[in-house]
Scaffold this motif. Sequence first.
Motif, mmCIF file in Angstrom:
data_model
loop_
_atom_site.group_PDB
_atom_site.id
_atom_site.type_symbol
_atom_site.label_atom_id
_atom_site.label_comp_id
_atom_site.label_asym_id
_atom_site.label_seq_id
_atom_site.Cartn_x
_atom_site.Cartn_y
_atom_site.Cartn_z
ATOM 1 N N LEU A 89 0.816 -1.208 0.000
ATOM 2 C CA LEU A 89 0.000 0.000 0.000
ATOM 3 C C LEU A 89 0.852 1.261 0.000
ATOM 4 O O LEU A 89 2.037 1.227 0.331
ATOM 5 C CB LEU A 89 -0.908 0.022 1.234
ATOM 6 C CG LEU A 89 -1.945 -1.097 1.359
ATOM 7 C CD1 LEU A 89 -2.627 -1.002 2.713
ATOM 8 C CD2 LEU A 89 -2.968 -1.001 0.239
ATOM 9 N N ARG B 106 -4.707 4.838 -0.039
ATOM 10 C CA ARG B 106 -4.395 3.782 0.928
ATOM 11 C C ARG B 106 -5.653 3.420 1.719
ATOM 12 O O ARG B 106 -5.990 2.242 1.877
ATOM 13 C CB ARG B 106 -3.297 4.263 1.879
ATOM 14 C CG ARG B 106 -3.039 3.312 3.051
ATOM 15 C CD ARG B 106 -2.190 3.986 4.125
ATOM 16 N NE ARG B 106 -2.024 3.136 5.291
ATOM 17 C CZ ARG B 106 -1.012 2.295 5.474
ATOM 18 N NH1 ARG B 106 -0.078 2.197 4.555
ATOM 19 N NH2 ARG B 106 -0.942 1.559 6.555
ATOM 20 N N ASP C 59 5.093 -0.222 2.589
ATOM 21 C CA ASP C 59 4.379 1.012 2.306
ATOM 22 C C ASP C 59 5.265 1.921 1.473
ATOM 23 O O ASP C 59 6.440 2.128 1.797
ATOM 24 C CB ASP C 59 3.991 1.723 3.603
ATOM 25 C CG ASP C 59 2.961 0.931 4.407
ATOM 26 O OD1 ASP C 59 2.339 0.026 3.824
ATOM 27 O OD2 ASP C 59 2.792 1.219 5.600
ATOM 28 N N THR D 123 -0.844 -5.500 -5.223
ATOM 29 C CA THR D 123 -1.314 -4.160 -4.888
ATOM 30 C C THR D 123 -2.528 -3.814 -5.739
ATOM 31 O O THR D 123 -2.899 -4.537 -6.667
ATOM 32 C CB THR D 123 -0.207 -3.104 -5.075
ATOM 33 O OG1 THR D 123 -0.616 -1.887 -4.442
ATOM 34 C CG2 THR D 123 0.074 -2.840 -6.546
#
Length: 301
Positions: free
Chosen positions: A194, A202, A221, A239
């Motif tokens: 994310l 997100r 991240d 993702t």
Amino acid sequence: MPNITLKQLRYFEALAGQGHFGRAAELCSVSQPALSMQIKELEAQLGMALFERGARQVRLTAFGEDFGRHARGVLRGAEELEEMARKAQEEFSGRLRLGVIPTIAPYLLPRIFKALAAKYPRLDIQVRETLTSKLLEELDEGRLDAAILALPVSEPSFEEVPLFEESFVLVRPEGEAGLPVPSADSLSQMRLLLLEEGHCFRDQALSVCSIPQMRPRDGFDASSLSTLVQMVGAGMGVTLIPEMAVSVETRSATVSLARFASPEPMRSVGMIWRKSSPLIDQLREVAGVVRDAAAYTKEPL
């Protein structure tokens, strides 16, 4: 009575925001001595110190914080006076300060700039790319005229105009191209990569996968969609990216793409501005130009 100028207030706001004379001067496109002199004159007129000057950083005094709240209101009023003058002109011209979130800007701006330039040849469009929270703050303070972001914002002081909706696309390693497409809910059991905290995309991805935002995560991240896609290509996980980003972010990545079963997870993209803005009629027209320029046909992945 102090003779405070708008120039002094703008310099004050820049220094308060940057906490550094050099950076504030650069932001205002003036020399550091010139900015410093104006701040000193302002403090002398007020008879109070606005800043505590340290070796490495400049901080607001308690009085400076109170002064800043009122100064922002004055500057916002001055900006709205300028907007009123621009509205009185027959042709929409001058400066349009447009904010855009990072998961939209690189993909949408090239498509809309040409259309806006053709419609408003005398319009100087200045773009600010940053996170939603910052855009809302700068829009509220009058430092932006409008912003393009994900809706809803649900702020009573802003008018929201939907532009279009787009699907989320699943990005997997190239070797997983033939596997069944997981449901959105089952993604919570996978290593989902994310964007870092602060990005609204997100939060949308977590919502799609029914993952509580406060739950600790063992994942990677990133600060950009490009990094996420490249990490998927390296086998680090999977993702989600918005459909508008697919052609740009996957052309050099060894990944596979898949759509979710209907109903697909989606986001609504829109344009917002202050309800008090004198440019409301022009901004609604601009939103229509942006909507037409951003129109696209969904293609097979």
